[in-house]
Design a protein around this motif. Sequence first.
Motif, PDB file in Angstrom:
ATOM      1  N   UNK A 125       1.114  -1.474   0.028  1.00 24.39           N
ATOM      2  CA  UNK A 125      -0.311  -0.403   0.020  1.00 24.39           C
ATOM      3  C   UNK A 125       0.330   1.270   0.044  1.00 24.39           C
ATOM      4  N   UNK A 126       1.520   0.883   0.907  1.00 23.94           N
ATOM      5  CA  UNK A 126       2.484   2.643   0.651  1.00 23.94           C
ATOM      6  C   UNK A 126       3.812   2.216  -0.649  1.00 23.94           C
ATOM      7  N   UNK A 127       3.741   1.595  -1.239  1.00 25.05           N
ATOM      8  CA  UNK A 127       4.344   1.961  -2.117  1.00 25.05           C
ATOM      9  C   UNK A 127       3.395   2.643  -3.200  1.00 25.05           C
ATOM     10  N   UNK A 128       1.937   1.937  -3.087  1.00 23.86           N
ATOM     11  CA  UNK A 128       1.652   2.841  -4.435  1.00 23.86           C
ATOM     12  C   UNK A 128       0.871   3.793  -3.887  1.00 23.86           C
ATOM     13  N   UNK A 129       0.496   4.075  -2.103  1.00 26.65           N
ATOM     14  CA  UNK A 129       0.996   5.797  -2.111  1.00 26.65           C
ATOM     15  C   UNK A 129       2.319   6.691  -2.586  1.00 26.65           C
ATOM     16  N   UNK A 130       2.976   6.215  -2.859  1.00 31.46           N
ATOM     17  CA  UNK A 130       3.871   6.935  -2.954  1.00 31.46           C
ATOM     18  C   UNK A 130       4.403   7.113  -4.453  1.00 31.46           C
ATOM     19  N   UNK A 145       0.052  10.144   2.290  1.00 31.76           N
ATOM     20  CA  UNK A 145      -0.605   9.698   2.957  1.00 31.76           C
ATOM     21  C   UNK A 145       0.612   8.195   3.148  1.00 31.76           C
ATOM     22  N   UNK A 146       0.444   7.857   4.480  1.00 34.88           N
ATOM     23  CA  UNK A 146       1.425   5.949   4.861  1.00 34.88           C
ATOM     24  C   UNK A 146       1.364   5.761   5.924  1.00 34.88           C
ATOM     25  N   UNK A 171      -9.274  -7.451  10.597  1.00 30.90           N
ATOM     26  CA  UNK A 171     -10.175  -9.316  11.054  1.00 30.90           C
ATOM     27  C   UNK A 171      -8.890  -9.579  10.684  1.00 30.90           C
ATOM     28  N   UNK A 172      -8.114 -11.331  11.377  1.00 27.47           N
ATOM     29  CA  UNK A 172      -6.991 -11.761  10.796  1.00 27.47           C
ATOM     30  C   UNK A 172      -7.658 -13.048   9.426  1.00 27.47           C
ATOM     31  N   UNK A 173      -9.255 -12.943   9.004  1.00 31.62           N
ATOM     32  CA  UNK A 173     -10.151 -13.183   7.713  1.00 31.62           C
ATOM     33  C   UNK A 173     -10.238 -13.269   6.551  1.00 31.62           C
ATOM     34  N   UNK A 174      -9.119 -11.427   6.871  1.00 31.25           N
ATOM     35  CA  UNK A 174      -9.178 -10.721   5.688  1.00 31.25           C
ATOM     36  C   UNK A 174      -8.081 -11.225   4.317  1.00 31.25           C
ATOM     37  N   UNK A 175      -9.390 -11.710   2.787  1.00 32.71           N
ATOM     38  CA  UNK A 175      -8.039 -12.655   2.104  1.00 32.71           C
ATOM     39  C   UNK A 175      -7.595 -11.358   1.222  1.00 32.71           C
ATOM     40  N   UNK A 176      -5.766 -12.146   0.624  1.00 35.65           N
ATOM     41  CA  UNK A 176      -5.765 -10.556  -0.347  1.00 35.65           C
ATOM     42  C   UNK A 176      -6.586 -10.662  -1.379  1.00 35.65           C
ATOM     43  N   UNK A 177      -7.395 -11.382  -1.773  1.00 35.19           N
ATOM     44  CA  UNK A 177      -8.684  -9.895  -2.191  1.00 35.19           C
ATOM     45  C   UNK A 177      -9.461  -9.171  -2.103  1.00 35.19           C
ATOM     46  N   UNK A 178      -9.887  -9.357  -0.309  1.00 30.82           N
ATOM     47  CA  UNK A 178     -10.338  -8.500   0.021  1.00 30.82           C
ATOM     48  C   UNK A 178      -9.321  -7.331   1.116  1.00 30.82           C
ATOM     49  N   UNK A 179      -8.493  -7.788   1.166  1.00 28.83           N
ATOM     50  CA  UNK A 179      -6.976  -6.312   0.940  1.00 28.83           C
ATOM     51  C   UNK A 179      -7.240  -6.017   0.160  1.00 28.83           C
ATOM     52  N   UNK A 180      -6.440  -5.968  -1.230  1.00 30.34           N
ATOM     53  CA  UNK A 180      -7.223  -5.217  -2.172  1.00 30.34           C
ATOM     54  C   UNK A 180      -8.179  -4.308  -2.734  1.00 30.34           C
ATOM     55  N   UNK A 181      -8.667  -5.085  -2.610  1.00 24.84           N
ATOM     56  CA  UNK A 181     -10.310  -4.580  -2.823  1.00 24.84           C
ATOM     57  C   UNK A 181      -9.787  -2.698  -1.868  1.00 24.84           C
ATOM     58  N   UNK A 182     -10.161  -3.050  -0.274  1.00 26.12           N
ATOM     59  CA  UNK A 182      -9.768  -2.246   0.079  1.00 26.12           C
ATOM     60  C   UNK A 182      -8.821  -1.015   0.074  1.00 26.12           C
ATOM     61  N   UNK A 183      -7.609  -1.565  -0.528  1.00 28.14           N
ATOM     62  CA  UNK A 183      -6.186  -0.863  -0.731  1.00 28.14           C
ATOM     63  C   UNK A 183      -6.615  -0.180  -1.693  1.00 28.14           C
ATOM     64  N   UNK A 184      -7.098  -0.491  -2.743  1.00 27.41           N
ATOM     65  CA  UNK A 184      -8.067   0.239  -4.120  1.00 27.41           C
ATOM     66  C   UNK A 184      -8.914   1.121  -3.424  1.00 27.41           C
ATOM     67  N   UNK A 185      -9.633   1.163  -2.585  1.00 28.92           N
ATOM     68  CA  UNK A 185     -10.309   2.409  -1.927  1.00 28.92           C
ATOM     69  C   UNK A 185      -9.233   3.304  -1.527  1.00 28.92           C
ATOM     70  N   UNK A 186      -8.718   3.239  -0.596  1.00 28.06           N
ATOM     71  CA  UNK A 186      -7.888   4.222  -0.273  1.00 28.06           C
ATOM     72  C   UNK A 186      -7.331   4.565  -0.822  1.00 28.06           C
ATOM     73  N   UNK A 187      -6.457   4.228  -1.789  1.00 31.60           N
ATOM     74  CA  UNK A 187      -5.852   4.588  -3.147  1.00 31.60           C
ATOM     75  C   UNK A 187      -7.285   5.956  -3.837  1.00 31.60           C
ATOM     76  N   UNK A 188      -8.185   5.973  -4.259  1.00 33.09           N
ATOM     77  CA  UNK A 188      -9.327   6.122  -4.550  1.00 33.09           C
ATOM     78  C   UNK A 188      -9.379   7.737  -3.709  1.00 33.09           C
ATOM     79  N   UNK A 189      -9.630   7.486  -2.566  1.00 32.36           N
ATOM     80  CA  UNK A 189     -10.249   8.194  -1.983  1.00 32.36           C
ATOM     81  C   UNK A 189      -9.301   9.129  -1.506  1.00 32.36           C
TER      82      UNK A 189
END
Length: 565
Positions: free
Chosen positions: A442-447, A453-454, A498-516
Motif C-alpha cells: 500500500x505504501x509503495x502505491x501511495x508513494x 499518506x502512509x 480481522x485476520x480473515x481478510x483475504x488478499x482479494x479483500x485487502x486488495x479491494x480496501x487498498x484500491x479504495x484507500x488510493x481512490x479516496x
Amino acid sequence: MAVKTLILYALAGSALALLLRKLQMRLQLSRAKHRSLTGHSRMARRLASLVPFYDYDESRFFGSDGAPETVAAARRAGFMRLRTLFAERFKKTAALSGELAGGVSDLEFTARYRVPFQFSAYVRQHLKSGSFLESSSGVTVTDLDGNRLYDLTGSYGVNVFGYGFYKECIERGAERVRGLGPVLGAYHPVTAYNVRRLLQISGLDEISFHMSGTEAVMQAVRLARYHTGRAHLVRFCGAYHGWWGDVQPGVGNPLAARETYTLKDMDEASLRVLRNRRDIACVLVNPLQALHPNAAAPGDSTLVDSGRKAHFDRDAYAAWLRQLREVCSTRGIVLIFDEVFVGFRLKLGGAQEYFGVRADMVTYGKTVAGGLPVGVLCGLAKYMRRFREDRPADICFARGTFNAHPYVMGAMYEFLGRLDSDAVRDLYRDLDGIWNARAASLNDRLAAAQLPVRAANLSSIWTLYYPSPSRYNWMFQYYLRAVGLSLSWVGTGRLIFSLNYTDADFGEVADRILSAAREMQGDGWWWSDAQLTNKSIRRRVLKEMVQARWASTSPMGSINSPRIK
C-alpha cells in the motif's frame, strides 16, 4: 562540648546526605519523563483547562492554513459534494443517530471529537453518517441504508477472526449454558475448561474473572500493591490501560493521580528509576505502544498538523521488555502485561509469546469471551492470593456480581476450544509476513501516486500518518467512508483488520484507500507551499488560541479573532 559539636555535625551531615539523596531521586524521575505533555500529566491537565473554545465560520473553515482562494474554493466544492453524498447514502443511519445523540452521552462525545474542535461544529452540521449498523458478514458490515462497508474498526479489538466466528461462539456458547441461565455466584462447568486453557496459554498459576479490561487492570494493580507493600505504579508515556484514574492521570481524569509515575518508554532513564526507587509496586506495559512509543493512542481529533508518526521495530521492543523483566525481577516489582487489546491478535500465546518475555501478571479482554464483555487476570500464585495466612483480617477484596457470568463463560469456552482448530492456526501462519507485505504494498502505491499518506502497522493493527504538513489530514476519514470503508470514531488513527481478510479483500480496501486519497488531493485539502510547515501550523493555532482567550475575557473582543461561543 566537642562531643556535642561532633554530634551536631554528624546530624547535619546526615540531613544533608538525605536531602541530596532525595534531590538525586527527584532528578532521576524528572529525566525519566518524556518531554512532551503526554509525559507530564499534571501540566497537561492544567494547560487543557486553559484552552479556549472557538470555531471557524465557513470562510475560515476552508482556508485556516492560509491557502489561496482558488484552493479554498476547491475544498468547498469537494466538501459540498461529500455533503450531498452523505445525505443520500446515509440518510436512515444518520437520522436514527441524530435522534439519540442528545440522550446518549457516548454519542455526544464521539460526535464532537472526531475532528479538531475548531472544525467540529461545521462538520457535524454537514457530514452526517451515523453510528448504527444492521448486520455483519465476513469482513464487512451493513448499515441501516443497506450500505455494505469493509470493516476497519475491528470492533475496538474484539474482532480477531471475523464476525462469523464470534456469532457462532455466542450462539453455541448460549446453547451450552442455557440450562443454567443467568445464575450468578456459582460456576457453570465450562468455567473449569476455560481456567485450564487460559492458564496454559498465559503460563501462569491462577486466574480471576472480571467484566471489563479496565476492571482486570484495576485488580492487577491492587494485588501488586497488596503483596509488595508499595504504593506507586509505573505506566509508560502515552499508554492506555482503561479509564480508571490511576492509569489515566492526564487529560480526561478530573483528579490528579498521586501514586502514579509516567515514564518514558524504551529509555534507560526509566530503568534507572526502577532500579533505585523503593516505592514502586508494579510496571504496566501495553504492547500496543510498540507501534508508537511515548505517543498517545492516535485519533483524528488531534490532527492539528502532520506531526503524527508511527513505526514498529519488533526486535527493539523485545529487547526493551527483556530489560524491564530483568530490572523488575531484581527489584521485586510486579511486571504486568496489559493484553486487553492485543491479546490473541499477535500470536496464540499473546504478546508474551510474540516478544519472548514472561510477565508476572497478564490481563486479557475484548476477544477472549468470544465477543461478549469480559476481563481476565492471570498471575503467579504469590501475587494472586487475596489474603494472608497469618493475618486473617488483612485481605485484598475484589468481587463483581457478573464475574464469570454463565453466558460469557459459554462463549469463552467456544472461543478457547477453537484456538486449536486448523482453520484458526492457518490464520496465524506467517502473520507478520502477510501484514507487513500488505502495508509495504500500500505504501509503495501511495508513494508512486505521490499521495501524502502512509501506513504503519503492528501486524494487523494499523495507523495512517501524513508526511507532508497539513491542517486537514482529519478530512481523509470522510473520503474513506465515502468509498465504503467503515472506521471507528477515531478515524484514521486506528485501523484494525480481522485476520480473515483475504488478499482479494485487502486488495479491494487498498484500491479504495488510493481512490479516496486521489479524491482528497484533487479537492485541494493537501495543498502546501514552502511557508507551510508543522511548526508554522502550530504557531498559527497558538495565535488563534491566544486571540480567542483574550476575546473571551476582554469586553472589547477582537474583530480578528475566530468566532467565539
